[in-house]
Scaffold this active site. Structure first.
Site, mmCIF file in Angstrom:
data_model
loop_
_atom_site.group_PDB
_atom_site.id
_atom_site.type_symbol
_atom_site.label_atom_id
_atom_site.label_comp_id
_atom_site.label_asym_id
_atom_site.label_seq_id
_atom_site.Cartn_x
_atom_site.Cartn_y
_atom_site.Cartn_z
ATOM 1 N N THR A 49 42.362 -18.877 53.147
ATOM 2 C CA THR A 49 42.192 -18.837 54.607
ATOM 3 C C THR A 49 43.321 -19.645 55.235
ATOM 4 O O THR A 49 43.356 -20.875 55.110
ATOM 5 C CB THR A 49 40.830 -19.427 55.028
ATOM 6 O OG1 THR A 49 39.806 -18.737 54.332
ATOM 7 C CG2 THR A 49 40.625 -19.280 56.532
ATOM 8 N N LYS A 74 39.477 -13.459 59.983
ATOM 9 C CA LYS A 74 38.787 -14.461 59.163
ATOM 10 C C LYS A 74 38.514 -15.726 59.987
ATOM 11 O O LYS A 74 37.420 -16.293 59.941
ATOM 12 C CB LYS A 74 39.645 -14.786 57.927
ATOM 13 C CG LYS A 74 39.208 -16.001 57.132
ATOM 14 C CD LYS A 74 37.831 -15.868 56.520
ATOM 15 C CE LYS A 74 37.398 -17.200 55.905
ATOM 16 N NZ LYS A 74 36.022 -17.185 55.424
ATOM 17 N N LYS A 91 39.661 -27.719 58.182
ATOM 18 C CA LYS A 91 40.964 -27.044 58.226
ATOM 19 C C LYS A 91 40.862 -25.738 59.015
ATOM 20 O O LYS A 91 41.689 -25.435 59.879
ATOM 21 C CB LYS A 91 41.423 -26.804 56.784
ATOM 22 C CG LYS A 91 42.645 -25.941 56.574
ATOM 23 C CD LYS A 91 42.347 -24.504 56.179
ATOM 24 C CE LYS A 91 41.576 -24.320 54.918
ATOM 25 N NZ LYS A 91 41.286 -22.921 54.564
#
Ligand code: NAP
Length: 292
Positions: free
Chosen positions: A98, A173, A241
């Protein structure tokens, strides 16, 4: 056995079961991991362990990375002895980590200098779906590249969605994990409120499951939070993150994300309070500490 040679780089919580599923599906797999000990279970099964990302890429038709953050995947792909150093013309590089769409475009730029093709293909689903080969895979890149990679992706995921050009998989995503971050933060606050008011937490779960906004998430993660089971399936440091990357994407696209910004603070504080390696659901534990 398929004749396709797959190089799999990054054998963490997600990467190890994903690479195992490629082996089970009969692909010729070579692996590499920065910390060599994580490759040992593969070596024991007779899988070749490569010396570096460049070495693995040089011997692969499709190279896959599943590492942590944009800077990490850039190091593995674009750094010295990285994927781009070894990849052959006509080969394909699929990044499943990701990362930001801008990082995906940077990786694509690197591999195209070697006449190779690129897909960003991040996944929805945690350790369980990764083990079961039931991930949802969001793909950015050329449809023709996706079709060449489809048999390999199908061994890891049950649903493959072509999102658009390079970076579109990463964008979708981040927007998906935005919902997950909101769900986790909202459930943690609601659960704490119910408990502090002296009510039975299971009643809260019962109501949510009977609601029009019910989700299987409440039965798995929600029930785990009630039991204080914060064993790591998706590390809090990775969710933090992701929420930071959502903020960056918000700036890039001039999109106001005030609630996501507040949630970013919550994850930042949870990480600073020592919960980086715990599951992201440990924000509940942080909120409890802050509420006492
Ligand atoms: P993880 O268990 O922390 O594993 C991270 C992997 O990346 C390890 O193999 C690690 O190597 C490697 N790595 C990190 N920095 C590196 C660097 N600079 N150079 C080389 N290798 C490096 O993470 P994970 O849970 O598998 O997640 C991997 C990716 O998938 C992340 O982008 C995450 O956001 C995403 N994701 C995770 C989940 C989930 O539920 N866990 C679900 C969907 C997506 P070492 O072993 O040497 O540390």
């Amino acid at each position: 056995m398929s004749t396709l040679r797959i190089g799999f780089l990054g054998l963490g919580t997600m990467g190890a079961p994903m690479a195992m599923n490629l082996l089970k599906a009969g692909f010729r797999v070579q692996v590499w991991n920065r910390t060599a000990s994580k490759a040992e279970p593969f070596a024991k099964q007779g899988v070749k362990v490569g010396k570096s990302p460049a070495h693995v890429a040089a011997e692969s038709d499709i190279v896959i990375t599943m590492v942590s953050q944009p800077k990490d995947v850039e190091q593995v792909a674009l750094g010295p002895d990285g994927v781009v150093d070894g990849i052959k013309p006509g080969a394909m590089y699929v990044d499943m980590s990701t990362v930001s769409p801008s990082a995906s475009r940077k990786l694509a730029g690197g591999v195209t200098t070697k006449q190779a093709e690129f897909l960003d293909a991040p996944v929805v689903g945690s350790k369980g779906p990764a083990t079961e080969g039931a991930l949802v895979i969001l793909v950015g890149g050329l449809p023709s590249t996706l079709e060449r990679c489809r048999p390999v992706l199908s061994a890891m995921g049950k649903t493959i969605i072509h999102a658009g050009g390079v970076g579109a998989g990463s964008t979708l995503k981040l927007a998906t994990n935005l919902m997950l971050a909101h769900l986790a933060a909202g459930f943690a606050e609601g659960l704490l409120l119910v408990q502090r008011a002296g009510l039975e937490p299971k009643k809260y779960l019962e109501v949510l499951e009977a609601s029009t906004f019910r989700s299987p998430w409440y039965q798995t993660k929600g029930a785990g939070m009630i039991k204080r089971d914060f064993s790591t399936h998706f590390a809090l440091k990775h969710m933090y993150k992701d929420v930071r990357l959502m903020g960056e994407l918000g700036l890039d696209t001039k999109t106001a994300l005030p609630i996501t910004k507040a949630i970013e603070q919550l994850f930042a504080q949870s990480e600073a309070a020592g919960k980086a390696e715990a599951d992201y659901s440990a924000i509940l534990a942080f909120l409890e500490e802050r509420s006492s």
